[in-house]
Design a protein around this motif. Structure first.
Motif, mmCIF file in Angstrom:
data_model
loop_
_atom_site.group_PDB
_atom_site.id
_atom_site.type_symbol
_atom_site.label_atom_id
_atom_site.label_comp_id
_atom_site.label_asym_id
_atom_site.label_seq_id
_atom_site.Cartn_x
_atom_site.Cartn_y
_atom_site.Cartn_z
ATOM 1 N N TRP A 1 -34.625 1.171 -34.710
ATOM 2 C CA TRP A 1 -35.089 1.966 -35.537
ATOM 3 C C TRP A 1 -36.397 2.042 -36.405
ATOM 4 N N MET A 2 -36.933 1.433 -36.268
ATOM 5 C CA MET A 2 -37.753 1.191 -36.484
ATOM 6 C C MET A 2 -38.882 1.948 -35.642
ATOM 7 N N ASP A 3 -38.988 1.962 -34.577
ATOM 8 C CA ASP A 3 -39.906 2.671 -33.365
ATOM 9 C C ASP A 3 -39.747 3.881 -33.556
ATOM 10 N N ILE A 4 -38.441 4.396 -33.826
ATOM 11 C CA ILE A 4 -38.545 6.316 -34.298
ATOM 12 C C ILE A 4 -39.269 6.144 -35.816
ATOM 13 N N ARG A 5 -38.939 5.583 -36.331
ATOM 14 C CA ARG A 5 -39.270 5.662 -37.610
ATOM 15 C C ARG A 5 -41.136 6.230 -37.410
ATOM 16 N N ARG A 6 -41.591 5.418 -36.885
ATOM 17 C CA ARG A 6 -42.584 5.417 -36.239
ATOM 18 C C ARG A 6 -43.531 6.984 -35.552
ATOM 19 N N GLU A 7 -42.406 7.286 -35.374
ATOM 20 C CA GLU A 7 -42.617 8.402 -34.591
ATOM 21 C C GLU A 7 -42.522 9.963 -35.502
ATOM 22 N N ILE A 8 -41.437 9.690 -36.670
ATOM 23 C CA ILE A 8 -40.910 10.962 -37.136
ATOM 24 C C ILE A 8 -41.584 10.350 -38.798
ATOM 25 N N LEU B 1 -30.100 10.872 -35.652
ATOM 26 C CA LEU B 1 -30.771 11.329 -36.396
ATOM 27 C C LEU B 1 -31.254 12.759 -36.447
ATOM 28 N N GLU B 2 -31.264 13.265 -36.009
ATOM 29 C CA GLU B 2 -30.485 14.819 -35.841
ATOM 30 C C GLU B 2 -29.893 15.610 -35.956
ATOM 31 N N GLN B 3 -29.258 14.458 -36.382
ATOM 32 C CA GLN B 3 -27.991 16.024 -36.990
ATOM 33 C C GLN B 3 -26.716 14.806 -37.789
ATOM 34 N N ASN B 4 -27.796 14.220 -38.891
ATOM 35 C CA ASN B 4 -27.343 14.143 -40.135
ATOM 36 C C ASN B 4 -28.819 13.839 -40.222
ATOM 37 N N GLU C 1 -29.468 12.985 -43.844
ATOM 38 C CA GLU C 1 -28.815 11.975 -44.919
ATOM 39 C C GLU C 1 -29.794 10.664 -44.199
ATOM 40 N N VAL C 2 -29.632 10.276 -43.013
ATOM 41 C CA VAL C 2 -29.798 9.415 -42.061
ATOM 42 C C VAL C 2 -31.552 9.236 -42.279
ATOM 43 N N ARG C 3 -32.058 10.507 -40.992
ATOM 44 C CA ARG C 3 -33.192 11.096 -41.643
ATOM 45 C C ARG C 3 -34.216 10.175 -42.757
ATOM 46 N N ARG C 4 -33.339 11.069 -43.359
ATOM 47 C CA ARG C 4 -34.036 11.066 -45.121
ATOM 48 C C ARG C 4 -34.559 9.347 -45.469
ATOM 49 N N ILE C 5 -33.497 8.713 -45.110
ATOM 50 C CA ILE C 5 -33.175 6.886 -45.893
ATOM 51 C C ILE C 5 -34.147 6.435 -44.869
ATOM 52 N N LEU C 6 -34.031 6.617 -43.826
ATOM 53 C CA LEU C 6 -34.494 6.251 -42.568
ATOM 54 C C LEU C 6 -36.430 6.573 -43.065
ATOM 55 N N VAL C 7 -36.686 7.202 -42.885
ATOM 56 C CA VAL C 7 -38.558 7.975 -43.730
ATOM 57 C C VAL C 7 -38.392 6.602 -45.059
ATOM 58 N N ALA C 8 -37.379 6.730 -45.970
ATOM 59 C CA ALA C 8 -37.757 6.382 -46.947
ATOM 60 C C ALA C 8 -38.068 4.788 -46.996
ATOM 61 N N THR C 9 -37.711 3.902 -46.181
ATOM 62 C CA THR C 9 -37.355 2.737 -46.069
ATOM 63 C C THR C 9 -39.703 2.088 -45.572
ATOM 64 N N GLY C 10 -40.038 3.270 -45.523
ATOM 65 C CA GLY C 10 -41.797 3.265 -45.445
ATOM 66 C C GLY C 10 -41.998 2.606 -44.357
ATOM 67 N N ASP C 11 -42.753 1.105 -44.888
ATOM 68 C CA ASP C 11 -43.136 0.439 -44.066
ATOM 69 C C ASP C 11 -42.295 -0.720 -44.049
ATOM 70 N N LEU C 12 -41.185 -1.179 -44.394
ATOM 71 C CA LEU C 12 -40.535 -2.221 -44.662
ATOM 72 C C LEU C 12 -39.846 -2.391 -43.649
ATOM 73 N N ILE C 13 -40.064 -3.750 -42.885
ATOM 74 C CA ILE C 13 -39.933 -4.721 -42.149
ATOM 75 C C ILE C 13 -38.029 -4.230 -42.296
ATOM 76 N N LEU C 14 -37.270 -3.880 -41.132
ATOM 77 C CA LEU C 14 -35.554 -3.688 -41.031
ATOM 78 C C LEU C 14 -35.195 -4.470 -41.005
ATOM 79 N N ARG C 15 -33.996 -5.422 -41.458
ATOM 80 C CA ARG C 15 -33.279 -6.358 -40.821
ATOM 81 C C ARG C 15 -31.862 -6.275 -40.998
#
Length: 225
Positions: free
Chosen positions: A215-222, A177-180, A182-196
């Motif tokens: 990823w959902m745990d990390i998303r809550r942090e960032i 996440l930290e070194q890519n 685009e990964v951060r952008r897309i993860l944040v873009a998923t908002g409150d959606l439940i990831l499956r």
């Protein structure tokens, strides 16, 4: 056609009572790209795959058929961890099954061969890395071992509770996440959606295999407040 409205969090969806497939119609859903949910019609779909249209209201499938696939362990998202470079989280995961060098106990058994080196696996992605891991697991079964190593430390592989293996996989995902960006952008873009996940998993997977929950745990942090 007859339908009904269902409210899930801040998302209003219309559900065709015949197909049961959510049709996102509320303006709030416009923050999510349409292609994340676009139906896929593929006669050659592998049995393991879960398609985007199989998401329930408030969910999204981390499908490799669209940009969400970057969140998969299979994705080619190189990162460095503890001074070493890896081509993907999958490569990082599977390389731990391989001997760390000629003095490694696993490498000393004469009737067990290792098709790849640890470094070769670290530079693999997707199904290539997964296949390399499958070969290594076959060797582990022959050797009667249930452990892997990292930096010379031995610990249980795929334990039922969060242990060292889980900690390392989470560390690798954070580095990804930290070194890519685009990964951060897309993860944040998923908002409150439940990831499956986009695959049918085993009945009781170890916690490190649940990358979507990590990823959902990390998303809550960032996620921005």
């Amino acid at each position: 056609m007859v339908g009904c409205l269902v409210v899930v969090g801040a998302i209003t969806v219309a559900i065709d009572i015949y197909s049961k497939r959510p049709q996102f119609i509320d303006s709030a859903i416009s923050i999510y790209p349409h292609e994340w949910f676009a139906p896929i019609n593929d006669a050659n779909k592998p049995d393991w795959e879960v398609l985007p249209q199989e998401a329930n209201p408030g969910e999204v499938i981390l499908s490799k058929r669209n940009e969400l696939g970057v969140l998969s362990n299979f994705a080619a998202t190189p990162f460095e961890l503890d001074g070493k470079r890896y081509a993907s989280v999958e490569g990082f995961w599977q390389m731990m099954l391989y001997p760390e060098g000629p003095d490694d106990e696993r490498a000393k058994v004469k009737n067990v061969g290792w098709k790849y080196t640890r470094e070769q696996v670290a530079n693999m992605t997707a199904f290539e890395a997964k296949s390399a891991g499958t070969l290594a697991e076959e060797n582990m079964n022959r050797l009667g071992i249930d452990w892997v190593t990292y930096n010379g430390k031995r610990f249980p592989y795929r334990s039922a509770t969060t242990g060292e293996h889980y900690r390392l996989i989470v560390a690798a995902m954070r580095a990804k996440l930290e070194q890519n960006p685009e990964v951060r952008r897309i993860l944040v873009a998923t908002g409150d959606l439940i990831l499956r996940p986009d695959h049918h998993g085993e009945p009781k997977p170890p916690p490190e295999l649940k990358y979507y929950e990590i990823w959902m745990d990390i998303r809550r942090e960032i996620r921005p407040n």
